[in-house]
Design a protein around this motif. Structure first.
Motif, short mmCIF file in Angstrom:
data_model
loop_
_atom_site.label_atom_id
_atom_site.label_comp_id
_atom_site.label_asym_id
_atom_site.label_seq_id
_atom_site.Cartn_x
_atom_site.Cartn_y
_atom_site.Cartn_z
N GLY A 38 0.80 -1.23 0.00
CA GLY A 38 0.00 0.00 0.00
C GLY A 38 0.82 1.27 0.00
O GLY A 38 0.27 2.36 0.15
N ASN A 372 -2.00 0.08 6.88
CA ASN A 372 -2.89 0.43 5.77
C ASN A 372 -4.11 1.23 6.21
O ASN A 372 -4.99 1.49 5.39
CB ASN A 372 -3.37 -0.84 5.05
N TYR A 450 -8.46 3.60 4.16
CA TYR A 450 -7.90 2.27 4.00
C TYR A 450 -7.19 2.22 2.65
O TYR A 450 -7.79 2.57 1.62
CB TYR A 450 -8.99 1.20 4.02
N PHE A 452 -5.23 -0.30 0.04
CA PHE A 452 -4.89 -1.65 -0.38
C PHE A 452 -4.27 -1.57 -1.78
O PHE A 452 -4.34 -0.54 -2.44
CB PHE A 452 -6.13 -2.54 -0.40
#
Length: 815
Positions: A38, A372, A450, A452
């Motif tokens: 990430g 993350n 978040y 990813f």
């Protein structure tokens, strides 16, 4: 259509065929050696962005030979950069050092656009152009260098009350935030740059999103949004003094200072500023003072920052402009404060001023929850108090709720003539009034992000409350037998609660193809109560629920070329004046709706960058001035069923050779109201005449805006810049009548910077600028009122001339 496609493809083929090599690598934690999934990896100069996968790996494909810079950042780690001379496929191991400093970026990440967001935006980074430093003008003039932007000033100098339009939309339709905290006045939606003088000296970065943009906090972005971030970490202690002087007795003094990082955990930064100017327009003086202070704690996974900044302004009013009948003979005329004394002489009241102080408190908390997952919380409170003072001549006492005055028998009255008055009942008098605003604005903003490898998800929102008291006092009357000092003639109150939630996601559908989604819900509870300045009861309550969806695609064809498309919906509630001034005999004004379609292209290479954007903004029920009046004869805004703005924006920056930087941009646009009814007062009948208009231009929406700038570096610390701005014809009402328009204008400015090397001083710079070097006479703003009298069409109007040739010289000293 087929020919256009083939032609476009043929132009792109050279870029596709020339790209052959790759840059790849792995990002890891320097202490634990674990891969960092990430991490954001940016390849410059084309600003190509990639997120490392679960193994920390990344790869940039189809690259040409040449020089590149790789910049890798990750929340909770220090950013690392690496210069690369690419001659063959290359791979690198990049180890990041843990630190909390990078958490600063979380402050505004929730509402900002990035390279994967399919919106049109511009970034202004502090320090990138030293020629723009020590600018005494309001922030609106700094931002006027961005595409589709036009600035104007009451005083004609950019000091004091100034305004900004983007894509023809005024400041009340531009969302402005500071560190994610709303700055627009919640009731009027207006932006008052004069309340935060010299804020630019305390900013690290500004992002301007045109159109609806991504979801933000506060008032609706109905033409653009401006997000400002205050200064970031300065690891070493510093002190800086900047001073300048210029035309119209304009002076600026600024002191910046900071402790640097103390014990790896604390910093303190501050600024003091003072700006003053007489103004180009008569008596349009400004006395502005401000300060900024910030204390920050850096923990392993935590950042806490407390900011307080304040501005105090006293400006002599120049709100009326210059009547067109006077403009040719006296471009600096200011009728504010003018009255006739008891001897019949024309005088000007010396305290016809606007006085206001606004103080902002911000507590910003950022937490790195996992590698993350980050969270951001902002608590804020803004206190404002001030008034504007006016001399009013021959005002009816009844309009202020005051009784008529019975003079004593044989009272000797000095007026325009000397007369004896017997048993006289005075119904009007000269007086001095003050209109006050005492308001509090407080609330909370929050977001969590978040990250990813294929998904970037942000959830956030805000809850804010505005509590404003509006009241007026008569502090002096020519005759005051029956009134008390500081007589209060009206008082009203507005309480507005604004709750919003948003969810944003960027998902990589396929390699270099990103899907963008953004959903916002906004709830507004607005109550008004009390008496307005015309003694009408304005008590009312309004509730709104808005749903604002946005979606788009971003496609990176190769490292140099990318395309995007998006559609966004925004709703805007009426402002306080729309409700207060509305005719109670008619339905309440309706909220406005905007659907914004954007289609863009970006090209980025080592020596050239180009962005272009086509937009179509479709409005429903846009509020506009039509000449309509309410039940007491005051002008009101009415909903116009259909209107639109469409245009093409192009911006280019390139470096033809090492010494020269060239920036060029232009906007071609069309802004129309499809149909509306114009109302014109008839003073003979006390009624209104009606005129139907179709497909007319929206006011203050020039069809052409263009800018060009050359910056030449001679070496040895010397830089020169020549910049030109062109603004096309603008209509000052919505009837598209040439008699009520602003002529096109073009201005050219010249700037110079010379940096000296002096022992014991980090930087010593001398700056000078000559603005409007060709002494162009132009007006950048105006207003008009039409009416009939004695069966003849007449107008009252006011134009705002801007300064001719003027200069500024200054120094910056940094220790």
């Amino acid at each position: 259509m087929k020919k256009i496609f083939l032609s476009t493809l043929s132009m792109l083929l050279p870029f596709l065929l020339a790209a052959q090599m790759t840059i790849s690598g792995r990002v890891s934690n320097s202490q634990t050696k674990e891969p960092l999934a990430g991490a954001q990896v940016v390849l410059l100069p084309m600003k190509k962005t990639m997120i490392s996968d679960p193994n920390g790996d990344f790869v940039f494909k189809n690259l040409e030979k040449g020089k590149y810079r790789l910049t890798v950042s990750f929340i909770g780690f220090a950013t690392e950069s690496k210069d690369i001379l690419l001659e063959k496929n290359s791979s690198f191991e990049i180890a990041l050092n843990p630190t909390s400093y990078q958490l600063e970026n979380v402050i505004v990440s929730g509402i900002r656009a990035n390279e994967k967001t399919p919106v049109s935006y511009e970034r202004i980074v502090a320090g990138n152009d030293k020629l723009d430093r020590n600018n005494e003008k309001d922030l609106s003039y700094i931002l006027s260098g961005t595409p589709s932007a036009v600035a104007t000033s009451d005083a004609g100098t950019g000091v004091g009350y100034s305004y900004l339009r983007i894509r023809g939309t005024d400041q009340s339709r531009i969302n402005v935030t500071i560190n994610g905290i709303p700055f627009n006045d919640a009731e009027s939606h207006q932006v008052y740059w004069v309340n935060i003088p010299d804020i630019a000296s305390s900013l690290s970065e500004i992002q301007v999103q045109r159109g609806v943009g991504s979801s933000t906090n506060g008032t609706a972005a109905f033409g653009a949004s401006i997000n400002m971030q205050t200064i970031k970490l300065q690891q070493k202690s510093y002190a800086e003094y900047a001073a300048s002087a210029g035309s119209f007795n304009t002076f600026k003094n600024t002191v910046n200072f900071g402790t640097g990082l103390i014990g790896d955990h604390f910093t303190v930064d501050g600024r003091l500023s003072a700006i003053s100017s007489d103004g180009y327009i008569d008596r349009a003086s400004a006395d502005l003072k401000s300060y900024y202070a910030s204390a920050t704690y850096f923990g392993k996974n935590t950042l806490a920052r407390f900011n307080v900044f304040s501005g105090t302004e006293k400006t002599y009013m120049a709100w009326d402009g210059v009547p067109s009948a006077i403009l040719p003979a006296d471009r600096t005329f200011n009728g504010q404060g003018m009255y006739t004394d008891i001897y019949g002489n024309t005088q000007f009241y010396d305290n016809q001023t606007d006085n206001y102080k606004q103080t902002h408190y911000q507590l910003l908390l950022m937490q790195n929850l996992t590698p993350n997952w980050t969270a951001n919380l902002g608590l804020h409170y803004t206190q404002g108090f001030g008034y504007y003072e006016q001399y009013k001549e021959d005002r009816k006492l009844a309009d202020y709720g005051m009784p008529s005055i019975q003079l004593p028998n044989d009272f000797y009255l000095l007026g325009r003539d000397t007369v004896w008055v017997k048993d006289s009942l005075i119904k009007a008098t000269d007086l001095i009034q003050r209109k006050y605003l005492d308001n509090d604005f407080y609330g909370i903003t929050f977001s969590t992000q978040y990250v990813f490898p294929k998904l970037d998800l942000t959830l956030g929102g805000s809850y804010n409350t505005y509590d404003g008291n509006h009241f007026g006092e008569v502090i002096w009357t020519q005759f005051a037998f029956n009134t008390q000092p500081n007589y209060e003639w009206y008082r009203g109150k507005g309480v507005k609660k604004d709750f919003a939630l948003y969810a944003k996601a960027i998902y990589e559908l396929y390699e270099e193809l990103y899907l963008y989604g953004d959903l916002q819900y906004r709830n507004i509870d607005y109550s008004i109560e009390g008496i307005d300045d015309d003694l009408r009861d304005i008590t009312q309550q309004h509730y709104y629920n808005f749903f604002n969806p946005k979606a788009g695609l971003m496609w990176s064809l190769n490292p140099k070329n990318s395309f995007y498309a998006s559609v966004a919906v925004a709703h805007r509630e009426p402002a306080r004046d729309n409700f207060v001034d509305a005719n109670p005999e008619k339905p309440s004004p309706k909220p406005e709706r905007l659907i914004d379609f954007e289609l863009g292209y970006r090209f980025s290479a080592a020596e050239i960058g180009v962005t272009s954007n086509i937009y179509f903004m479709k409005y429903k029920d846009q509020l506009a001035l039509t000449g309509a009046i309410n039940d007491v004869g005051a002008a009101i805004m009415e909903n116009v069923p259909e209107s639109y703005r469409a245009g093409l924006e192009v911006a280019m920056q390139c470096k033809p050779f090492d010494q020269l930087d060239w920036k060029l941009g232009f906007t071609l646009s069309q802004s129309k109201i499809k149909k509306f009814t114009e109302y014109v007062d008839n003073w003979d009948t006390w009624g209104q005449e009606e005129f139907e208009h179709r497909n007319t231009d929206l006011a203050f929406s020039p069809s052409v805006i263009a800018a060009n700038e050359f910056i030449y570096s001679f070496g040895l610390g010397l830089k020169l810049a020549l910049s030109t701005k062109f603004v096309g014809k603008q209509y000052i009402d919505n009837t598209q009548n040439d008699d009520r328009s602003l002529k096109p204008y073009s201005t050219t400015d010249f700037r110079v910077l010379y940096a000296l090397k002096i022992k014991a001083i980090k930087n010593f710079e001398i700056l000078a600028s000559v603005n409007n070097i060709f002494n162009k006479k132009y007006e950048s703003n105006a207003w008009v009122y039409r009416y009939y009298e004695n069966d003849e069409a007449k107008v009252q109007d006011g134009y705002f001339p801007q300064a001719g040739t003027n200069f500024t010289v200054g120094v910056n000293v940094k220790f």
